[in-house]
Design an enzyme around this catalytic site. Structure first.
Site, short mmCIF file in Angstrom:
data_model
loop_
_atom_site.label_atom_id
_atom_site.label_comp_id
_atom_site.label_asym_id
_atom_site.label_seq_id
_atom_site.Cartn_x
_atom_site.Cartn_y
_atom_site.Cartn_z
N ILE A 169 0.83 -1.22 0.00
CA ILE A 169 0.00 0.00 0.00
C ILE A 169 0.86 1.26 0.00
O ILE A 169 0.39 2.33 -0.32
CB ILE A 169 -0.98 0.05 1.20
CG1 ILE A 169 -0.22 0.01 2.52
CG2 ILE A 169 -2.02 -1.04 1.12
CD1 ILE A 169 -1.05 0.55 3.67
N ASP A 170 2.13 1.13 0.37
CA ASP A 170 2.99 2.32 0.55
C ASP A 170 3.46 2.95 -0.76
O ASP A 170 3.94 4.06 -0.77
CB ASP A 170 4.25 1.94 1.33
CG ASP A 170 3.94 1.58 2.76
OD1 ASP A 170 2.87 1.98 3.23
OD2 ASP A 170 4.76 0.90 3.39
#
Ligand code: ADP
Length: 792
Positions: A169-170
């Site tokens: 998700i980063d």
């Protein structure tokens, strides 16, 4: 402890040449979209005549073997696309970090006859995968040496193929613009911050929102751009040593301008220039005690990880999963393992270890306080977005102000139907103008507003606009300055007079095919009407994504998200009745883009487009396929099926007609219902409410680029402008690049004026993939003979 219960077991016979046994695993932190990747790998592998395997619980499953490695069938991944998290499980596996763990993993691979592994995870997972591949020959030798496997057994497994997919998700991986999951996470954050903003507005509060990202500020940066945050903390570019003063100055300035809210976004890993952690608490103290603001802190936490994947993640994971299988099948001995990435709009393969190496250099650069290098090591978009955020933030940046003779009066106009991101683009353009010393002029109600500029209320249609007025537009759908389909040719003389009267020296035109058409008309009118001989950029914004000169229009992502939500809801509603197919009509005019991309994102059984049309043979084979699907469905999948039909796909086979045909054909001669059909027409729902984060951030980026392009012509004479084709341009994404294309070339060479779409539509190549993964029978001779007709 090394496992001790290894024994010689049967190894399955090799598959025919060029066919492989391909395993897929998800590892590290989960991310929305991982399931789409797993589905695509499994189905693409089967479509190519290979065998697919799930490895459950990441590397844990590989090390333990047994039931944790299972052959995956076509049906096993049904319903995977809309699910968040990872359905095959993920784990942090300490034993895979040890050689004995990898030895056990190698044995389990051989015992299952698997010699290709597709790993979806972060840089840790991909490092592990590459190490595994490097050690592979040695691991096999060791297994033979220990008597765990025989030389005959390992002979067909000379080399191991590894392909990486980045699920995180980063968005922290270098060499790709987006990781699978990052945009879904951004959706979650923006939804939360939009809600927070509402309550902040009521109470004139300040909010500090902490978002995930230990070493990577992508989520923080993008959410700050998408929500119009006043101040931002990211680890790659810490604020100056005087950040307390800077932050107070900016916030005080914004409040003095009349802003009722204050929003500070801080990444989990925020630091100052001396690497000291910056905490939400100390920011709160500053805002409360010194600026006397009623301040609250919100830490979003794990909410950012979960939820259904957004449209982009479904598409990205599907395209990348399919590409990973292609990469396995095309791999040559000795070539480095690839990671599948995306650059702008292009899926590409990059050397995996190089991508991991560059990624791991970022924390090292931060540790050495080499922040410029840390920014450089992120993808190229990152610094551009960061600069766009700074320039449009109404900060005190006197160095950005242009000399008087370079400042312009820049008209901003919307044309055509509203599309998500139009307001965000206008807001960014207006803020950019203030930073540079230009005067932004809002041209209200499109060209009809300009044509009526002589009316009694000239202030109504052409107006200078303040920063504050535009500031709240960042998250607003629709069009704040009004938009309609009027073209300037309705009264070019009045348009020209208006340009002259209000001294419009450049034009930023946002809209769909009408905007493109309008700008083409202005370009052609330059000789006859000199005041329209000004630099012009058209920024495509339409749900249909049918503007020539770009592969992406603002608003199309918002539309896809609205449409998949609609489809998911219809599909779920069928879970009670079962055996139901929804024929859903999509917008898009004469372009099938929305239908095809939404079709891939929801796994539609069939998609009908104007480009391909609809004929009786097509319907016939799709009906056969539907019968087959429902015949095989023993209730394991309760959700309904989706067929998407673009509004202009056929004048005869309307959405209702298709649903009626399906309902009739869904009954046996004895009247037994095999399946029934329903119509769904989402209509204007597809414009979406709030613009998606992707439309918001791209709106800002493209607006800044467009204005930079316009200001590069400051001081040019009308003749100079008329003689340079680049003075009237379309900004757009083309493959791996964002570029300006001369209007003259695009309108003459690339436009199908009759059908109001580009002559070459890049996504046409994706229709085959959508069909393959949905198991739709091929209607024409397949380009790839290996694919043939697939199981449903
Ligand atoms: P991410 O993949 O999200 O970066 P981790 O760094 O936790 O997450 O890695 C996930 C898993 O990948 C670890 O639990 C471990 O099994 C494996 N892994 C990570 N780094 C290595 C390594 N250097 N060697 C072998 N395996 C590794």
């Amino acid at each position: 402890m090394p496992p001790t219960n290894m024994s010689n077991e049967e190894v399955p016979p090799p598959l025919p040449e060029k066919k492989r046994r391909i395993a897929v695993l998800t590892s590290g932190g989960d991310a929305p979209g991982m399931n789409g990747a797993v589905r695509a790998v499994v189905r693409m592998a089967i479509a190519k005549g290979c065998e697919a395997f799930f490895v459950h619980e990441g590397y844990e499953g590989l090390v333990n073997g047994g039931d944790m490695i299972k052959q995956a069938d076509w049906e096993d991944v049904r319903g995977f696309l809309p699910e968040g998290g990872t359905l095959i499980g993920s784990a942090r596996c300490m034993s895979f970090r040890e050689r004995w763990g990898r030895l056990s993993a190698a044995k389990n691979m051989v015992l299952n006859g698997i010699d290709a592994l597709i790993v979806c995870g972060g840089d840790g997972s991909l490092t592990g995968a590459d190490l595994f591949r490097k050690e592979w020959p040695g691991l096999l030798e060791e297994l033979v040496g220990k008597g765990e496997l025989t030389t005959e057994q390992i002979t067909p497994f000379k080399s191991l193929n590894i392909v990486g997919l980045v699920g995180s998700i980063d968005n922290d991986m270098s060499a790709t613009d987006a990781t699978i999951g990052c945009y879904s996470s951004l959706h979650r954050i923006c939804g939360c911050v939009d809600s927070i903003n509402d309550t902040a507005q009521s109470h004139q509060r300040a909010f500090i929102v902490e978002v995930m990202g230990r070493h990577c500020g992508w989520l923080a940066l993008m959410s700050a751009i998408s929500t119009g945050a006043d101040f931002l903390f990211i680890p790659e570019s810490p604020p100056s040593r005087d950040w307390r003063i800077d932050m107070s100055t900016i916030i005080t300035k914004h409040r003095k301008m009349g802003k009722r809210t204050t929003l500070v976004i801080i990444a989990e890993g925020a630091i100052d220039q001396d690497l000291k952690k910056v905490t939400p608490g100390e920011i709160k103290d500053l805002l409360s005690n010194e600026l006397k603001l009623d301040t609250r802190v919100t830490t979003l936490g794990h909410i950012q990880r979960g939820g259904a994947p957004c449209a982009y993640d479904r598409l990205l994971s599907t395209l990348q999963g399919a590409e990973a299988v292609n990469a396995v099948l095309e791999a040559k001995e000795g070539t480095p393992s690839p990671v599948i990435s995306v650059i702008e709009n292009k899926i590409v393969r990059q050397p995996l270890m190089e991508a991991v190496r560059l990624t791991q250099l970022v924390p090292a650069a931060i540790e050495h306080k080499d922040f410029a290098r840390a920014m450089e090591l992120r993808d190229a978009e990152f610094s551009e977005y960061f600069n766009a955020y700074r320039i449009t933030g109404a900060a005190e940046l006197p160095e950005l102000l242009l000399p008087e003779n370079k400042r312009m009066r820049i008209g901003i106009i919307h044309v055509g139907a509203p599309a998500g991101g139009m307001n965000a683009a206008s807001r960014a353009a207006i803020a950019y103008c203030f930073s540079r010393g230009h005067t932004p002029v809002a041209l209200y109600n499109g060209f009809s507003g300009l044509i009526r500029h002589h009316s009694d209320k000239p202030q109504g249609s052409v107006r200078d606009i303040s920063w504050l007025e535009a500031d709240s537009w960042v998250s607003k759908g629709g069009s704040e300055i009004g938009t309609n389909r009027t073209l300037p040719s309705e009264n070019m003389a009045e348009v020209s007079l208006a340009f002259e009267r209000y001294n419009i020296q450049a034009l930023f035109c946002i809209g769909g095919f009408e905007a493109f058409h309008a700008v083409s008309e202005l370009r052609k009118a330059r000789k006859e009407f000199p005041p329209v001989s000004i630099p012009i950029v058209v920024l495509p914004a339409t749900v249909s994504n049918n503007v020539p000169g770009t592969e992406y229009s603002l608003g199309s992502d918002t539309c896809l998200n609205a449409l998949i939500e609609y489809c998911d809801t219809c599909r779920q509603s069928a879970s009670a009745s079962r055996r139901r197919v929804f024929v859903i009509e999509t917008q898009g005019g004469e372009s099938g883009y929305v239908a095809v991309i939404a079709g891939i994102s929801v796994g539609a059984l069939a998609v009908y487009t104007p480009e391909e049309g609809i004929n009786i043979k097509m319907l016939d084979s799709d009906i056969d396929a539907l019968r087959e699907t429902f015949k095989r469905d023993r209730g394991q999948n309760r959700a309904g099926k989706i067929i998407l039909r673009n509004e202009k796909a056929s004048s005869v086979y309307t959405t209702q007609v298709i649903a009626d045909i399906l309902s009739v054909e869904g009954k046996t001669r004895e009247g037994k219902v095999q399946f029934e059909a329903r119509v769904g027409i989402p209509g204007h729902f597809q414009q979406g409410k709030e613009p998606s984060p992707m439309d918001r951030v791209r709106a800002v980026r493209f607006a800044v680029r467009s204005l930079q392009h316009l200001e590069s012509f400051a001081g040019w004479s009308r003749e100079e402008i008329a003689n340079d084709p680049t003075t009237v341009s379309v900004i757009g994404i083309r493959g791996a690049k964002v570029q300006f294309s001369a209007m003259e070339t695009v309108e003459n060479e690339e436009t199908d004026w009759k059908h109001r779409r580009p002559k070459a539509e890049y996504w046409r190549g994706l229709t085959g993939l959508g069909d393959i993964l949905a198991g739709r029978p091929r209607r024409t001779a397949p380009d790839d003979q290996e694919i043939g007709i697939l199981p449903i």
